[in-house]
Motif scaffolding. Structure first.
Motif, mmCIF file in Angstrom:
data_model
loop_
_atom_site.group_PDB
_atom_site.id
_atom_site.type_symbol
_atom_site.label_atom_id
_atom_site.label_comp_id
_atom_site.label_asym_id
_atom_site.label_seq_id
_atom_site.Cartn_x
_atom_site.Cartn_y
_atom_site.Cartn_z
ATOM 1 N N ALA A 6 0.826 -1.213 0.000
ATOM 2 C CA ALA A 6 0.000 0.000 0.000
ATOM 3 C C ALA A 6 0.858 1.260 0.000
ATOM 4 C CB ALA A 6 -0.927 0.000 1.218
ATOM 5 N N VAL A 59 -4.461 3.512 7.895
ATOM 6 C CA VAL A 59 -4.736 3.153 6.500
ATOM 7 C C VAL A 59 -6.059 2.392 6.395
ATOM 8 C CG1 VAL A 59 -3.923 1.775 4.542
ATOM 9 C CG2 VAL A 59 -2.310 3.230 5.790
ATOM 10 N N LEU A 60 -6.318 1.475 7.324
ATOM 11 C CA LEU A 60 -7.594 0.750 7.300
ATOM 12 C C LEU A 60 -8.769 1.705 7.453
ATOM 13 C CD1 LEU A 60 -6.780 -2.429 9.418
ATOM 14 C CD2 LEU A 60 -7.277 -2.339 6.967
ATOM 15 N N ARG A 62 -8.792 4.872 6.718
ATOM 16 C CA ARG A 62 -8.847 5.715 5.519
ATOM 17 C C ARG A 62 -9.555 4.999 4.379
ATOM 18 N NH1 ARG A 62 -9.821 9.408 2.275
ATOM 19 N NH2 ARG A 62 -8.194 10.432 1.082
ATOM 20 N N LEU A 63 -9.345 3.686 4.327
ATOM 21 C CA LEU A 63 -9.984 2.886 3.281
ATOM 22 C C LEU A 63 -11.411 2.481 3.637
ATOM 23 C CD1 LEU A 63 -6.986 0.557 2.341
ATOM 24 C CD2 LEU A 63 -7.837 2.550 1.057
ATOM 25 N N ARG A 65 -12.260 0.476 6.052
ATOM 26 C CA ARG A 65 -12.309 -0.920 6.493
ATOM 27 C C ARG A 65 -12.244 -0.989 8.009
ATOM 28 N NH1 ARG A 65 -7.848 -3.776 2.996
ATOM 29 N NH2 ARG A 65 -8.398 -5.490 4.372
ATOM 30 N N ALA A 107 -1.614 8.813 4.433
ATOM 31 C CA ALA A 107 -2.934 8.377 3.966
ATOM 32 C C ALA A 107 -3.859 9.529 3.588
ATOM 33 C CB ALA A 107 -3.608 7.510 5.033
#
Length: 141
Positions: A6, A59-60, A62-63, A65, A107
């Motif tokens: 990523a 990151v999770l 931001r996505l 998830r 991110a």
């Protein structure tokens, strides 16, 4: 497996090493200069690993998830760090905060600023960490 693809290898390695520095800095900042821990040598990758955990969390999120898995890992490791002797919880906290901050920078920055941010964010964090440690050491005498 998840984070390096990523971020790319350069940002991943930068995050690892800056998080390790953040972990070491937090040990210095939180150590009692009059206690025995002040003269204790700390060595390990746990601050760096916790930095990566902090980045995974950001990151999770931001996505869009779920970050439940990484939060579970953090809670288990926090309990172990408190319960077991000779584990530097300060390094874990310092690495986690550093990785979290780098994760935010990586991110959430606009795509057009990613290259600049990949250099500027870690550089600013290193300057901040070195400055904080220098100030702590100067205050100790």
């Amino acid at each position: 497996q998840f984070l390096e693809p990523a971020l790319g290898r350069a940002r991943y390695l930068t995050a690892y090493f800056v998080s390790a520095l953040g972990g070491g800095a937090m040990v210095v900042l939180l150590a009692d200069p009059t206690g025995s821990s002040w003269n204790t040598f700390v060595l390990g990758a746990s601050g760096a690993v916790f930095g990566l955990f902090g980045m995974v969390f950001v990151v999770l999120r931001r996505l869009g998830r779920s970050a439940a898995g990484i939060v579970t890992i953090l809670v288990i490791n926090a309990v172990l760090a408190i319960a077991l002797p000779y584990i530097s919880w300060q390094a874990h906290v310092g690495g986690l905060i550093t990785g979290f901050l780098l994760g935010l920078a990586y991110a959430y920055v606009p795509r057009s600023l990613r290259t600049v941010t990949a250099v500027a964010a870690p550089a600013l964090l290193v300057v901040l960490l070195v400055g904080l440690v220098a100030a702590k050491l100067a205050s100790v005498g």
